[in-house]
Design a protein around this motif. Structure first.
Motif, PDB file in Angstrom:
ATOM      1  N   ILE A 154       0.861  -1.189   0.000  1.00  0.00           N
ATOM      2  CA  ILE A 154       0.000   0.000   0.000  1.00  0.00           C
ATOM      3  C   ILE A 154       0.896   1.237   0.000  1.00  0.00           C
ATOM      4  CG2 ILE A 154      -1.734   1.332   1.266  1.00  0.00           C
ATOM      5  CD1 ILE A 154      -2.560  -1.308   2.641  1.00  0.00           C
ATOM      6  N   GLN A 155       0.579   2.180  -0.884  1.00  0.00           N
ATOM      7  CA  GLN A 155       1.313   3.458  -0.902  1.00  0.00           C
ATOM      8  C   GLN A 155       0.355   4.604  -0.602  1.00  0.00           C
ATOM      9  OE1 GLN A 155       2.813   5.277  -4.673  1.00  0.00           O
ATOM     10  NE2 GLN A 155       4.809   5.039  -3.717  1.00  0.00           N
ATOM     11  N   ASP A 156       0.761   5.488   0.300  1.00  0.00           N
ATOM     12  CA  ASP A 156      -0.055   6.615   0.774  1.00  0.00           C
ATOM     13  C   ASP A 156       0.760   7.897   0.608  1.00  0.00           C
ATOM     14  OD1 ASP A 156      -1.096   8.618   2.509  1.00  0.00           O
ATOM     15  OD2 ASP A 156      -0.432   7.541   4.298  1.00  0.00           O
ATOM     16  N   ILE A 157       0.289   8.809  -0.252  1.00  0.00           N
ATOM     17  CA  ILE A 157       0.988  10.083  -0.493  1.00  0.00           C
ATOM     18  C   ILE A 157       0.057  11.236  -0.159  1.00  0.00           C
ATOM     19  CG2 ILE A 157       2.319  11.473  -2.110  1.00  0.00           C
ATOM     20  CD1 ILE A 157       2.610   9.018  -3.890  1.00  0.00           C
ATOM     21  N   HIS A 158       0.519  12.154   0.693  1.00  0.00           N
ATOM     22  CA  HIS A 158      -0.250  13.340   1.037  1.00  0.00           C
ATOM     23  C   HIS A 158       0.665  14.560   1.149  1.00  0.00           C
ATOM     24  CE1 HIS A 158      -3.621  10.685   2.169  1.00  0.00           C
ATOM     25  NE2 HIS A 158      -4.373  11.767   2.063  1.00  0.00           N
ATOM     26  N   ILE A 188       1.677  -6.874   9.138  1.00  0.00           N
ATOM     27  CA  ILE A 188       1.858  -5.515   8.618  1.00  0.00           C
ATOM     28  C   ILE A 188       3.287  -5.017   8.851  1.00  0.00           C
ATOM     29  CG2 ILE A 188       1.121  -3.104   8.796  1.00  0.00           C
ATOM     30  CD1 ILE A 188      -0.944  -4.964   7.498  1.00  0.00           C
ATOM     31  N   VAL A 189       3.861  -4.398   7.806  1.00  0.00           N
ATOM     32  CA  VAL A 189       5.184  -3.775   7.884  1.00  0.00           C
ATOM     33  C   VAL A 189       5.038  -2.317   7.446  1.00  0.00           C
ATOM     34  CG1 VAL A 189       7.522  -3.717   6.926  1.00  0.00           C
ATOM     35  CG2 VAL A 189       6.427  -5.914   7.430  1.00  0.00           C
ATOM     36  N   HIS A 190       5.624  -1.402   8.209  1.00  0.00           N
ATOM     37  CA  HIS A 190       5.593   0.013   7.843  1.00  0.00           C
ATOM     38  C   HIS A 190       6.953   0.420   7.305  1.00  0.00           C
ATOM     39  CE1 HIS A 190       1.617   1.000   9.491  1.00  0.00           C
ATOM     40  NE2 HIS A 190       1.897   0.098  10.413  1.00  0.00           N
ATOM     41  N   GLY A 191       7.044   0.514   5.967  1.00  0.00           N
ATOM     42  CA  GLY A 191       8.320   0.850   5.350  1.00  0.00           C
ATOM     43  C   GLY A 191       9.341  -0.256   5.585  1.00  0.00           C
ATOM     44  N   ARG A 192      10.522  -0.083   5.044  1.00  0.00           N
ATOM     45  CA  ARG A 192      11.588  -1.074   5.231  1.00  0.00           C
ATOM     46  C   ARG A 192      12.925  -0.359   5.262  1.00  0.00           C
ATOM     47  NH1 ARG A 192       8.349  -3.465   1.287  1.00  0.00           N
ATOM     48  NH2 ARG A 192       7.261  -5.365   1.950  1.00  0.00           N
ATOM     49  N   HIS A 193      13.856  -0.914   6.030  1.00  0.00           N
ATOM     50  CA  HIS A 193      15.230  -0.408   6.003  1.00  0.00           C
ATOM     51  C   HIS A 193      16.157  -1.490   6.544  1.00  0.00           C
ATOM     52  CE1 HIS A 193      14.067   0.412  10.191  1.00  0.00           C
ATOM     53  NE2 HIS A 193      15.352   0.330  10.481  1.00  0.00           N
ATOM     54  N   GLY A 194      17.421  -1.359   6.213  1.00  0.00           N
ATOM     55  CA  GLY A 194      18.408  -2.308   6.726  1.00  0.00           C
ATOM     56  C   GLY A 194      18.476  -3.588   5.905  1.00  0.00           C
ATOM     57  N   ILE A 195      19.168  -4.578   6.444  1.00  0.00           N
ATOM     58  CA  ILE A 195      19.299  -5.884   5.806  1.00  0.00           C
ATOM     59  C   ILE A 195      18.149  -6.763   6.283  1.00  0.00           C
ATOM     60  CG2 ILE A 195      20.797  -7.857   5.391  1.00  0.00           C
ATOM     61  CD1 ILE A 195      21.863  -5.151   4.393  1.00  0.00           C
ATOM     62  N   LEU A 196      17.331  -7.232   5.340  1.00  0.00           N
ATOM     63  CA  LEU A 196      16.109  -7.939   5.700  1.00  0.00           C
ATOM     64  C   LEU A 196      16.099  -9.359   5.145  1.00  0.00           C
ATOM     65  CD1 LEU A 196      13.631  -5.050   4.797  1.00  0.00           C
ATOM     66  CD2 LEU A 196      14.446  -5.649   7.074  1.00  0.00           C
ATOM     67  N   PRO A 197      15.388 -10.248   5.805  1.00  0.00           N
ATOM     68  CA  PRO A 197      15.210 -11.594   5.243  1.00  0.00           C
ATOM     69  C   PRO A 197      14.280 -11.526   4.046  1.00  0.00           C
ATOM     70  CG  PRO A 197      13.858 -11.327   7.197  1.00  0.00           C
ATOM     71  CD  PRO A 197      14.711 -10.084   7.110  1.00  0.00           C
ATOM     72  N   GLU A 198      14.169 -12.626   3.325  1.00  0.00           N
ATOM     73  CA  GLU A 198      13.256 -12.683   2.187  1.00  0.00           C
ATOM     74  C   GLU A 198      11.840 -12.363   2.650  1.00  0.00           C
ATOM     75  OE1 GLU A 198      11.590 -16.023  -0.995  1.00  0.00           O
ATOM     76  OE2 GLU A 198      13.616 -16.219  -0.161  1.00  0.00           O
ATOM     77  N   ARG A 199      11.111 -11.687   1.811  1.00  0.00           N
ATOM     78  CA  ARG A 199       9.754 -11.230   2.131  1.00  0.00           C
ATOM     79  C   ARG A 199       8.842 -12.397   2.502  1.00  0.00           C
ATOM     80  NH1 ARG A 199       4.667  -9.589   0.533  1.00  0.00           N
ATOM     81  NH2 ARG A 199       4.313  -7.340   0.384  1.00  0.00           N
ATOM     82  N   ASP A 200       8.139 -12.238   3.615  1.00  0.00           N
ATOM     83  CA  ASP A 200       7.158 -13.237   4.025  1.00  0.00           C
ATOM     84  C   ASP A 200       5.967 -13.168   3.056  1.00  0.00           C
ATOM     85  OD1 ASP A 200       4.647 -14.167   5.455  1.00  0.00           O
ATOM     86  OD2 ASP A 200       6.152 -14.704   6.955  1.00  0.00           O
ATOM     87  N   PRO A 201       5.461 -14.303   2.571  1.00  0.00           N
ATOM     88  CA  PRO A 201       4.359 -14.299   1.596  1.00  0.00           C
ATOM     89  C   PRO A 201       3.092 -13.598   2.100  1.00  0.00           C
ATOM     90  CG  PRO A 201       5.362 -16.470   1.713  1.00  0.00           C
ATOM     91  CD  PRO A 201       5.946 -15.664   2.833  1.00  0.00           C
ATOM     92  N   ILE A 204       2.139  -7.545   4.376  1.00  0.00           N
ATOM     93  CA  ILE A 204       1.517  -6.408   3.699  1.00  0.00           C
ATOM     94  C   ILE A 204       2.237  -5.152   4.176  1.00  0.00           C
ATOM     95  CG2 ILE A 204      -0.582  -5.044   3.369  1.00  0.00           C
ATOM     96  CD1 ILE A 204      -2.189  -7.605   3.965  1.00  0.00           C
ATOM     97  N   ALA A 205       2.865  -4.441   3.256  1.00  0.00           N
ATOM     98  CA  ALA A 205       3.655  -3.263   3.636  1.00  0.00           C
ATOM     99  C   ALA A 205       2.895  -1.974   3.327  1.00  0.00           C
ATOM    100  CB  ALA A 205       4.997  -3.269   2.922  1.00  0.00           C
ATOM    101  N   ILE A 206       3.054  -0.992   4.202  1.00  0.00           N
ATOM    102  CA  ILE A 206       2.462   0.336   4.001  1.00  0.00           C
ATOM    103  C   ILE A 206       3.583   1.364   3.913  1.00  0.00           C
ATOM    104  CG2 ILE A 206       0.884   2.081   4.907  1.00  0.00           C
ATOM    105  CD1 ILE A 206      -0.525  -0.116   6.474  1.00  0.00           C
ATOM    106  N   HIS A 207       3.573   2.156   2.850  1.00  0.00           N
ATOM    107  CA  HIS A 207       4.614   3.169   2.623  1.00  0.00           C
ATOM    108  C   HIS A 207       3.965   4.553   2.630  1.00  0.00           C
ATOM    109  CE1 HIS A 207       7.243  -0.149   1.436  1.00  0.00           C
ATOM    110  NE2 HIS A 207       6.209  -0.603   0.751  1.00  0.00           N
ATOM    111  N   THR A 208       4.453   5.429   3.485  1.00  0.00           N
ATOM    112  CA  THR A 208       3.876   6.760   3.666  1.00  0.00           C
ATOM    113  C   THR A 208       4.823   7.829   3.151  1.00  0.00           C
ATOM    114  OG1 THR A 208       2.667   6.029   5.633  1.00  0.00           O
ATOM    115  CG2 THR A 208       2.986   8.393   5.357  1.00  0.00           C
TER     116      THR A 208
END
Length: 268
Positions: A154-158, A188-201, A204-208
């Protein structure tokens, strides 16, 4: 000719208040009856029509909540969450239906809405736009068809002035996805940063994003190895929320007590 539905606007001097006053000035069904601002507002006593870029309407900004609501048929509240309790208690006391478009509500506020709706009819939605509510419904449909096959984002731009993040609309999209796919907040994941494991199937990520003067853009992405589906809504004018709010106020006329959403208003 039938008398028009008289509408009190709470938070009338703000961006949304001005847009609602503009829409009411053109409505064949409803009209502005009161324009309410906060105690000590610099706009007290000013003409709400002139402030909203219209001709003088002789409805002055007032901080008398009870009088304003008592002289109206329905109420539209686009103020701040800190005054929601006062608005709801006054509407309940005076038996007036209310549309709540205030964003950033807590779970306590939402419980208060449910409790008050046992006494009066209320429309509450994190987004009053007709197009956004189609976005909600299309997201639900896409999740039923693709949800177990796709990675979802999900992407949220305001605009840079918006205080709550993610937006109420993004939060509603999240709830629709979780309920449709029987997932939980742990997915739920809010944004991402750093070294991460493979995405869990089931993630659901939210990017603000908060920048510039964007009125409101929302996109839900469904990625599979073979294709990508994007469901987007981009608001081009704040009036889109005002049009939906006035439609919701008209829906409430003569309605039974209860808590309604924009799906009810639009028959979705």
């Amino acid at each position: 000719m039938a008398r028009k539905n008289r509408v009190a606007v709470i938070g009338a001097s703000g961006r949304m208040g001005k847009a609602i006053i503009q829409v009411l000035s053109q409505s064949k069904v409803s009209e502005l009856s009161a324009a309410v601002v906060g105690k000590g507002s610099v706009y007290l006593g000013l003409d709400s029509g002139l402030h909203s870029g219209l001709k003088q309407n002789e409805i002055l900004f007032s901080d008398d909540l009870s009088k304003s609501i008592s002289e109206s048929d329905t109420v539209i509240d686009f103020s701040i969450r800190e005054v929601l309790s006062d608005v709801l208690s006054t509407c309940k006391e005076l038996k007036k239906p209310v549309v709540v478009g205030t964003t950033g509500l807590t779970e306590t506020h939402k419980e208060l809405l449910k409790e008050t709706s046992k006494s009066i009819p209320i429309v509450y939605s994190p987004n009053m736009s007709i197009g956004v509510n189609l976005l909600f419904k299309l997201t639900e449909i896409a999740a039923k068809v693709m949800g177990d096959l796709a990675d979802i984002e999900i992407q949220d731009i305001h605009h840079r002035h918006k205080k709550d993040a993610p937006s109420g609309t993004a939060e509603k999209l999240k709830v629709i996805l979780l309920e449709t796919l029987s997932r939980t907040e742990s997915n739920i994941v809010h944004g991402r940063h750093g070294i991460l494991p493979e995405r869990d199937p089931k993630e659901i990520a939210i990017h603000t994003l908060r920048a510039g003067e964007v009125i409101g853009d929302h996109t839900v992405y469904f990625f599979t190895p073979e294709e990508r589906v994007e469901i987007s809504h981009k608001a081009q004018d704040r009036k889109t929320f005002a049009v939906g709010s006035v439609k919701a106020a008209e829906f409430l006329v003569g309605r039974e007590k209860g808590l309604y959403d924009m799906f009810s208003v639009l028959g979705l």
